[in-house]
Write a protein that holds these residues in place. Structure first.
Motif, PDB file in Angstrom:
ATOM      1  N   ASN A   3      -2.476  -7.480   3.486  1.00 34.88           N
ATOM      2  CA  ASN A   3      -3.199  -6.215   3.329  1.00 34.88           C
ATOM      3  C   ASN A   3      -2.337  -5.226   2.553  1.00 34.88           C
ATOM      4  O   ASN A   3      -1.235  -4.908   2.969  1.00 34.88           O
ATOM      5  N   GLY A  41       2.498  -2.848  -5.320  1.00 30.58           N
ATOM      6  CA  GLY A  41       2.937  -1.858  -6.295  1.00 30.58           C
ATOM      7  C   GLY A  41       1.806  -0.927  -6.671  1.00 30.58           C
ATOM      8  O   GLY A  41       0.697  -1.009  -6.121  1.00 30.58           O
ATOM      9  N   TYR A  42       2.098  -0.063  -7.628  1.00 30.49           N
ATOM     10  CA  TYR A  42       1.113   0.918  -8.090  1.00 30.49           C
ATOM     11  C   TYR A  42       0.148   0.225  -9.062  1.00 30.49           C
ATOM     12  O   TYR A  42       0.268   0.317 -10.272  1.00 30.49           O
ATOM     13  N   LYS A  46      -0.067   1.707   9.448  1.00 30.60           N
ATOM     14  CA  LYS A  46       0.234   0.294   9.665  1.00 30.60           C
ATOM     15  C   LYS A  46       1.365   0.064  10.662  1.00 30.60           C
ATOM     16  O   LYS A  46       1.649  -1.080  11.031  1.00 30.60           O
ATOM     17  N   GLY A  71       0.815  -1.210   0.000  1.00 24.22           N
ATOM     18  CA  GLY A  71       0.000   0.000   0.000  1.00 24.22           C
ATOM     19  C   GLY A  71       0.843   1.250   0.000  1.00 24.22           C
ATOM     20  O   GLY A  71       2.046   1.206  -0.274  1.00 24.22           O
ATOM     21  N   ALA A  72       0.192   2.353   0.318  1.00 27.58           N
ATOM     22  CA  ALA A  72       0.848   3.640   0.157  1.00 27.58           C
ATOM     23  C   ALA A  72       1.512   4.126   1.448  1.00 27.58           C
ATOM     24  O   ALA A  72       2.680   4.495   1.469  1.00 27.58           O
ATOM     25  N   GLY A  86      -8.482  -5.120   3.112  1.00 32.32           N
ATOM     26  CA  GLY A  86      -8.069  -3.809   2.631  1.00 32.32           C
ATOM     27  C   GLY A  86      -8.856  -3.382   1.413  1.00 32.32           C
ATOM     28  O   GLY A  86      -9.043  -4.166   0.485  1.00 32.32           O
ATOM     29  N   GLY A  87      -9.335  -2.146   1.430  1.00 30.89           N
ATOM     30  CA  GLY A  87     -10.170  -1.619   0.352  1.00 30.89           C
ATOM     31  C   GLY A  87      -9.524  -1.770  -1.015  1.00 30.89           C
ATOM     32  O   GLY A  87     -10.111  -2.337  -1.942  1.00 30.89           O
ATOM     33  N   ASP A  88      -8.299  -1.270  -1.164  1.00 32.92           N
ATOM     34  CA  ASP A  88      -7.655  -1.294  -2.472  1.00 32.92           C
ATOM     35  C   ASP A  88      -7.220  -2.699  -2.860  1.00 32.92           C
ATOM     36  O   ASP A  88      -7.201  -3.050  -4.037  1.00 32.92           O
ATOM     37  N   THR A  89      -6.878  -3.490  -1.866  1.00 29.88           N
ATOM     38  CA  THR A  89      -6.480  -4.872  -2.128  1.00 29.88           C
ATOM     39  C   THR A  89      -7.664  -5.648  -2.701  1.00 29.88           C
ATOM     40  O   THR A  89      -7.545  -6.337  -3.713  1.00 29.88           O
ATOM     41  N   GLU A 101      -2.921   0.501  -9.907  1.00 30.00           N
ATOM     42  CA  GLU A 101      -3.894   1.194 -10.755  1.00 30.00           C
ATOM     43  C   GLU A 101      -3.415   1.204 -12.207  1.00 30.00           C
ATOM     44  O   GLU A 101      -4.193   1.355 -13.138  1.00 30.00           O
ATOM     45  N   GLY A 122       5.428  -1.998  -1.650  1.00 25.69           N
ATOM     46  CA  GLY A 122       4.825  -0.701  -1.986  1.00 25.69           C
ATOM     47  C   GLY A 122       5.503   0.477  -1.296  1.00 25.69           C
ATOM     48  O   GLY A 122       6.697   0.450  -1.008  1.00 25.69           O
ATOM     49  N   ILE A 171      10.019   4.180  -7.725  1.00 29.81           N
ATOM     50  CA  ILE A 171       9.753   2.742  -7.542  1.00 29.81           C
ATOM     51  C   ILE A 171       8.249   2.505  -7.627  1.00 29.81           C
ATOM     52  O   ILE A 171       7.484   3.108  -6.879  1.00 29.81           O
TER      53      ILE A 171
HETATM   54  P1  ADP Z   1      -5.629  -1.065   1.181  1.00 28.45           P
HETATM   55  O1  ADP Z   1      -6.769  -0.132   0.831  1.00 28.45           O
HETATM   56  O2  ADP Z   1      -5.761  -2.393   0.494  1.00 28.45           O
HETATM   57  O3  ADP Z   1      -5.444  -1.186   2.661  1.00 28.45           O
HETATM   58  P2  ADP Z   1      -3.720   1.072   0.882  1.00 28.45           P
HETATM   59  O4  ADP Z   1      -4.827   2.048   0.861  1.00 28.45           O
HETATM   60  O5  ADP Z   1      -2.830   1.067   2.047  1.00 28.45           O
HETATM   61  O6  ADP Z   1      -4.276  -0.420   0.605  1.00 28.45           O
HETATM   62  O7  ADP Z   1      -2.780   1.317  -0.389  1.00 28.45           O
HETATM   63  C1  ADP Z   1      -3.209   1.140  -1.708  1.00 28.45           C
HETATM   64  C2  ADP Z   1      -2.507   2.103  -2.622  1.00 28.45           C
HETATM   65  O8  ADP Z   1      -1.082   1.972  -2.520  1.00 28.45           O
HETATM   66  C3  ADP Z   1      -2.841   1.847  -4.069  1.00 28.45           C
HETATM   67  O9  ADP Z   1      -3.476   3.007  -4.565  1.00 28.45           O
HETATM   68  C4  ADP Z   1      -1.479   1.628  -4.727  1.00 28.45           C
HETATM   69  O10 ADP Z   1      -1.378   2.231  -5.984  1.00 28.45           O
HETATM   70  C5  ADP Z   1      -0.552   2.297  -3.774  1.00 28.45           C
HETATM   71  N1  ADP Z   1       0.840   1.849  -3.932  1.00 28.45           N
HETATM   72  C6  ADP Z   1       1.373   0.650  -3.668  1.00 28.45           C
HETATM   73  N2  ADP Z   1       2.698   0.620  -3.983  1.00 28.45           N
HETATM   74  C7  ADP Z   1       3.010   1.841  -4.467  1.00 28.45           C
HETATM   75  C8  ADP Z   1       4.208   2.455  -4.955  1.00 28.45           C
HETATM   76  N3  ADP Z   1       5.358   1.783  -5.019  1.00 28.45           N
HETATM   77  N4  ADP Z   1       4.137   3.741  -5.347  1.00 28.45           N
HETATM   78  C9  ADP Z   1       2.976   4.409  -5.302  1.00 28.45           C
HETATM   79  N5  ADP Z   1       1.812   3.904  -4.852  1.00 28.45           N
HETATM   80  C10 ADP Z   1       1.827   2.631  -4.441  1.00 28.45           C
END
Ligand code: ADP
Ligand code: MG
Length: 376
Positions: free
Chosen positions: A301, A305-306, A195, A189-190, A337-340, A308, A213, A276
């Protein structure tokens, strides 16, 4: 750890709901893509409870929030929700008791609860207003239950309250993790800040913690490695510097974007203008070996990576495929996790997982602090 009390669970108290007006809190914070519903898993999570309540309650007054940049109101989404549940649902843009009682339909859906002042600011007065709409309250919104919002925090203190069928499942799922001695936690994630408590706690409990990430970028940066222009969180760097554990596993190769071109880089080769955006194959192989290697409970969770952008989905997709394989072999895996989950949905892979936690924030909060915003 929350011990679920029998007389608080919907499952055991259906007779107390018979012919009652039930206020049902759900998390239908869904999204649309070209007029089609995505994040259906949120509807799915409430499906059993809604079915049960439809059979026994007099009226179901559904409340949910919607936190979406494009859609503010439930009005246009209701037809899609109706279609999903195959039930008639009447939208209601008022918290007036008489107006709601006049509606001659079993299910009434109240407008986005966060549009009213009082919900997010957690006002008791607002909860008292909602309370007037029904006789009992059912919380089937585990994913927002870590938030001190009026309908979540105050309502159970004001009226008879039961916890929904899925809510119960989620707590049991997370309790099972908390009871495990051998855990591998994979976090992507971001942002690492939300976390960090969990990372620290699980490292202390001798779990292995694999980061990807933006979380991994931030840790490398804290350790003094050049991560170029990658996404990091500056204000936690000094805090992270103190974390040193051989059970904290970080990627050491990456795919980066530089001047609109993609390059493969090892840790010490990262240039000042690199960003990255995905994990590299060597790191992935290391993670794979770790996951195949032992009898751990696996908790995942956050994307690696990015995701999207399709070009940077590879790492997360490979991890997903491995976890699906392990699921088939009956290994215990919990994903949240929402984005996961959005990523899994978009790739039509969500049904391959057995244990999904709808709560991103709530899951992390519960695993880290072992409580929610209210006492059950
Ligand atoms: P979740 O909602 O599953 O808990 P998060 O909200 O913590 O996940 O993070 C999801 C976001 O993290 C996604 O939008 C994804 O693009 C971003 N992300 C993951 N790795 C990277 C990276 N290396 N650089 C930029 N954004 C990233
Ligand atoms: Mg997210």
């Amino acid at each position: 750890m929350i011990r679920l009390i029998k007389n608080k669970l919907l499952k055991n108290n259906l007779y107390k709901i018979k012919n009652k007006n039930v206020i049902l809190r759900v998390d239908f914070n869904i999204d649309l893509q070209k007029e089609r519903l995505i994040s259906k898993y949120r509807l799915n999570a409430a499906k059993d409870t809604i079915q049960k309540l439809t059979q026994i309650a007099k009226k179901i007054i559904i409340i949910s929030h919607l936190e979406n940049k494009k859609i503010k109101s439930f009005k246009k989404i209701i037809p899609l929700i109706e279609k999903f549940f195959k039930q008639k649902i009447i939208f209601c843009n008022s918290l007036n008791k008489d107006a709601i009682q006049k509606i001659k339909n079993k299910i009434v859906f109240i407008e986005n609860i966060r549009l009213w002042p009082g919900e997010k600011s957690n006002e008791l007065k607002f909860a008292k207003q909602i309370k007037e709409l029904g006789d009992v309250f059912v919380n089937e919104a585990f994913s927002v239950s870590h938030r001190r919002h009026s309908s979540i925090y105050w309502l159970p203190k004001l009226m008879p309250t039961f916890y929904g069928l899925n809510f119960e499942k989620e707590i049991k799922l997370l309790n099972a993790i908390l009871k495990q001695k051998k855990i591998i936690l994979i976090l992507g994630g971001a942002k690492i800040s939300t976390k960090l408590p969990l990372i620290k706690k699980f490292l202390q409990r001798k779990a292995s913690v694999i980061l990807g990430g933006g979380l991994a970028n931030t840790v490398w940066k804290a350790y003094g490695i050049n991560v170029g222009k990658s996404l990091i969180e500056k204000y936690v760097l000094s805090d992270i510097k103190k974390i040193k554990s051989e059970r904290l596993i970080l990627p050491t190769d990456f795919y980066v974007l530089n001047n609109k071109k993609i390059f493969y880089r090892r840790l010490n080769e990262i240039r000042n203008k690199d960003i990255i955006l995905d994990i590299g194959n060597e790191s992935l192989n290391l993670i794979k070996r770790k996951l195949l290697d032992n009898k751990h409970y696996i908790v995942w969770n956050g994307p690696l990576g990015y995701v999207e952008n399709k070009q940077f989905q590879n790492g997360t997709l490979q991890l997903t495929n491995l976890l699906i394989k392990l699921t088939k072999e009956n290994k215990n895996i919990v994903v949240g996790g929402g984005d996961t989950i959005a990523f899994l949905e978009n790739n039509r892979l969500i049904k391959k997982f057995k244990n999904i936690s709808t709560g991103g924030g709530a899951m992390l909060y519960y695993l880290a602090f072992e409580r929610l915003a209210f006492k059950i």
